[in-house]
Design a protein around this motif. Structure first.
Motif: not given
Length: 182
Positions: A40-68
């Motif tokens: 499983i490969v992924g990123t911790i996408p950071e914007w210049s102000d220090g905020r991190i981009l997260l995704c709300l899952r549309a699929i199982e497993p764990r649909r409706g929860l946040w992830t990188l």
């Protein structure tokens, strides 16, 4: 596995000569079929102000929860390429991938999670097909109780602690199966 992908004959579990574990072996052509952990490969996408981009899952497993943004590595790509591709697929976000930051072994489900620090190249992102929503979060805004996966939580906890300390180091370990609710 029930049938050999090479010839279609049935396979059986047995320990090949000079091997230390059982493998699926074809009863006709004797091909040994090795099964290896999924990456499983992924990123911790950071914007210049220090905020991190997260995704709300549309699929199982764990649909409706946040992830990188992360997912299964494909053949014929590097871990960096896979992490960038998954970020683009899940968040339509373009990133510059940096160093490996989190490495977690989940042997109980045959997975290895590799998470890379990354810089968002612009704010032109939107939900991909596997995401309901994508959003930038400051540390104080992270929805800790709605995170989908333990490696994501551990990675974010280490990330914010390292950022406060001013030094990022590789983190990881072996994660045991989660405790079952009674």
């Amino acid at each position: 596995m029930k049938f050999c992908p090479a010839c279609g004959a049935p396979v059986e579990l047995r320990k090949p000569q000079d091997d230390h574990r059982e493998r699926y072996v074809c009863t006709a052509c004797a091909t040994i079929h090795y099964q290896n952990p999924r990456m499983i490969v992924g990123t911790i996408p950071e914007w210049s102000d220090g905020r991190i981009l997260l995704c709300l899952r549309a699929i199982e497993p764990r649909r409706g929860l946040w992830t990188l943004p992360a997912g299964f590595m494909e053949n014929d790509e590097t871990t960096w390429q896979g992490a960038a591709r998954e970020t683009l697929e899940e968040a339509n976000a373009r990133v510059q991938v940096h160093e490996l930051y989190g490495l977690y072994n989940l042997a109980y489900i045959n997975q290895v999670h590799l998470l890379f620090r990354a810089t968002l190249l612009d704010l032109d992102f939107s939900p991909g097909i596997e995401s309901l929503e994508v959003k930038l979060f400051s540390e104080a805004e992270i929805p800790w109780e709605q995170l989908a996966f333990r490696p994501v939580r551990a990675t974010l906890e280490h990330f914010f602690a390292d950022r406060k300390r001013g030094q990022f180091t590789l983190h990881g370990g072996d994660l045991a199966p989660p405790a079952r609710a009674r």
